[in-house]
Design a protein around this motif. Structure first.
Motif, mmCIF file in Angstrom:
data_model
loop_
_atom_site.group_PDB
_atom_site.id
_atom_site.type_symbol
_atom_site.label_atom_id
_atom_site.label_comp_id
_atom_site.label_asym_id
_atom_site.label_seq_id
_atom_site.Cartn_x
_atom_site.Cartn_y
_atom_site.Cartn_z
ATOM 1 N N PRO A 31 0.812 -1.208 0.000
ATOM 2 C CA PRO A 31 0.000 0.000 0.000
ATOM 3 C C PRO A 31 0.853 1.268 0.000
ATOM 4 N N LEU A 32 0.206 2.349 -0.372
ATOM 5 C CA LEU A 32 0.865 3.649 -0.447
ATOM 6 C C LEU A 32 0.615 4.464 0.808
ATOM 7 N N THR A 33 1.397 5.523 0.953
ATOM 8 C CA THR A 33 1.123 6.515 1.991
ATOM 9 C C THR A 33 0.966 7.867 1.306
ATOM 10 N N VAL A 34 0.235 8.756 1.945
ATOM 11 C CA VAL A 34 0.067 10.104 1.408
ATOM 12 C C VAL A 34 1.420 10.797 1.339
ATOM 13 N N ARG A 35 2.282 10.533 2.299
ATOM 14 C CA ARG A 35 3.616 11.145 2.302
ATOM 15 C C ARG A 35 4.399 10.757 1.037
ATOM 16 N N VAL A 43 2.928 17.651 -4.705
ATOM 17 C CA VAL A 43 1.692 18.245 -4.178
ATOM 18 C C VAL A 43 1.706 18.066 -2.663
ATOM 19 N N HIS A 44 1.439 19.137 -1.950
ATOM 20 C CA HIS A 44 1.499 19.108 -0.487
ATOM 21 C C HIS A 44 0.514 18.085 0.087
ATOM 22 N N GLU A 45 0.929 17.426 1.170
ATOM 23 C CA GLU A 45 0.084 16.425 1.826
ATOM 24 C C GLU A 45 -1.282 16.983 2.204
ATOM 25 N N VAL A 46 -1.313 18.212 2.688
ATOM 26 C CA VAL A 46 -2.583 18.824 3.095
ATOM 27 C C VAL A 46 -3.543 18.899 1.908
ATOM 28 N N THR A 47 -3.027 19.238 0.753
ATOM 29 C CA THR A 47 -3.867 19.315 -0.447
ATOM 30 C C THR A 47 -4.424 17.938 -0.788
ATOM 31 N N ARG A 50 -7.080 17.130 1.769
ATOM 32 C CA ARG A 50 -8.269 17.964 1.583
ATOM 33 C C ARG A 50 -9.116 17.430 0.420
ATOM 34 N N ARG A 51 -8.444 17.023 -0.631
ATOM 35 C CA ARG A 51 -9.170 16.571 -1.826
ATOM 36 C C ARG A 51 -9.678 15.137 -1.702
ATOM 37 N N TRP A 52 -8.854 14.219 -1.170
ATOM 38 C CA TRP A 52 -9.216 12.799 -1.163
ATOM 39 C C TRP A 52 -9.520 12.245 0.229
ATOM 40 N N LYS A 53 -9.213 12.959 1.274
ATOM 41 C CA LYS A 53 -9.485 12.558 2.668
ATOM 42 C C LYS A 53 -8.560 11.471 3.206
ATOM 43 N N ASN A 54 -8.209 10.467 2.383
ATOM 44 C CA ASN A 54 -7.297 9.417 2.828
ATOM 45 C C ASN A 54 -6.696 8.712 1.618
ATOM 46 N N VAL A 55 -5.700 7.899 1.863
ATOM 47 C CA VAL A 55 -4.983 7.249 0.768
ATOM 48 C C VAL A 55 -5.852 6.208 0.073
ATOM 49 N N GLU A 56 -6.773 5.595 0.789
ATOM 50 C CA GLU A 56 -7.657 4.613 0.167
ATOM 51 C C GLU A 56 -8.564 5.268 -0.862
ATOM 52 N N ALA A 57 -9.129 6.412 -0.517
ATOM 53 C CA ALA A 57 -9.992 7.132 -1.464
ATOM 54 C C ALA A 57 -9.188 7.605 -2.671
ATOM 55 N N LEU A 58 -7.961 8.043 -2.450
ATOM 56 C CA LEU A 58 -7.091 8.445 -3.551
ATOM 57 C C LEU A 58 -6.806 7.258 -4.469
ATOM 58 N N ALA A 59 -6.423 6.134 -3.890
ATOM 59 C CA ALA A 59 -6.113 4.945 -4.693
ATOM 60 C C ALA A 59 -7.338 4.516 -5.498
ATOM 61 N N LEU A 60 -8.507 4.578 -4.899
ATOM 62 C CA LEU A 60 -9.725 4.214 -5.600
ATOM 63 C C LEU A 60 -9.996 5.173 -6.752
ATOM 64 N N ASP A 61 -9.804 6.462 -6.530
ATOM 65 C CA ASP A 61 -10.010 7.449 -7.589
ATOM 66 C C ASP A 61 -9.077 7.173 -8.762
#
Length: 189
Positions: A31-35, A43-47, A50-61
């Motif tokens: 698995p990945l980390t936001v860091r 792209v800053h971690e906060v961004t 803010r956009r994806w809420k967590n790494v799982e939602a990002l990976a799914l997107d």
């Protein structure tokens, strides 16, 4: 999930983050980390949070976007050939690091769907529903032309599930006997 403006900062941010995730997956980072994604994308971690809420939602997107953009369900009018081509595409993809990471992202998001991952997960779920609806439309058109009446769920159970199980457990190659699986789905109710 925020609307993206073509060519705008949001679109550039999304593309940079998506490219970073795909590159990390291709390297076997799962698995990945936001860091990690932040460092790779610039792209800053906060961004990202803010956009994806967590790494799982990002990976799914990323996974759903890639699936919809690069792997449309075939619709040549010959259902058996379309199913075989689709099954081969899935088997080839899941047999790669990035493809397997894609599968894991979909599986993880589906398993935790009730945990409320926010707008990004909801948007990805909408994309997945569009995908299954698209496949069902192809199946319905084929049935109207005389092919057996199939449901997406039945096709997933008979064709897709064995491909993923082979990839997960490694008891055979994901692309083995795809024609047998397709013939099975076409002859069973």
């Amino acid at each position: 999930m925020a609307e993206t403006r073509p060519g705008g900062r949001t679109a550039r941010t999304r593309e940079a983050v998506h490219a970073a995730v795909r590159a990390l997956w291709a390297e076997g980072r799962d698995p990945l980390t936001v860091r990690e994604v932040s460092a790779r994308s610039g792209v800053h971690e906060v961004t990202i949070y803010r956009r994806w809420k967590n790494v799982e939602a990002l990976a799914l997107d990323v996974a759903v976007t890639r699936m919809n953009e690069q792997s449309p369900f075939p619709d040549s009018g010959e259902l058996r050939r379309d199913l075989i081509d689709w099954a081969r595409s899935v088997a080839d993809r899941v047999d790669t690091r990035e493809g397997f990471a894609f599968y894991r992202a979909i599986a993880a998001a589906t398993a935790s769907h009730g945990a409320g991952h926010g707008p990004a997960t909801e948007a990805a779920a909408i994309h997945l529903r569009r995908r299954t609806d698209q496949i069902q439309q192809v199946l319905d058109r084929a049935a109207a032309d005389g092919a057996p009446r199939l449901t997406v769920e039945h096709v997933f159970d008979v064709v897709l599930a064995p491909i993923y199980l082979r990839a997960i457990f490694g008891y055979s190659t994901p692309g083995m006997d795809l024609e047998v699986l397709v013939d099975r789905v076409l002859t069973t109710p």
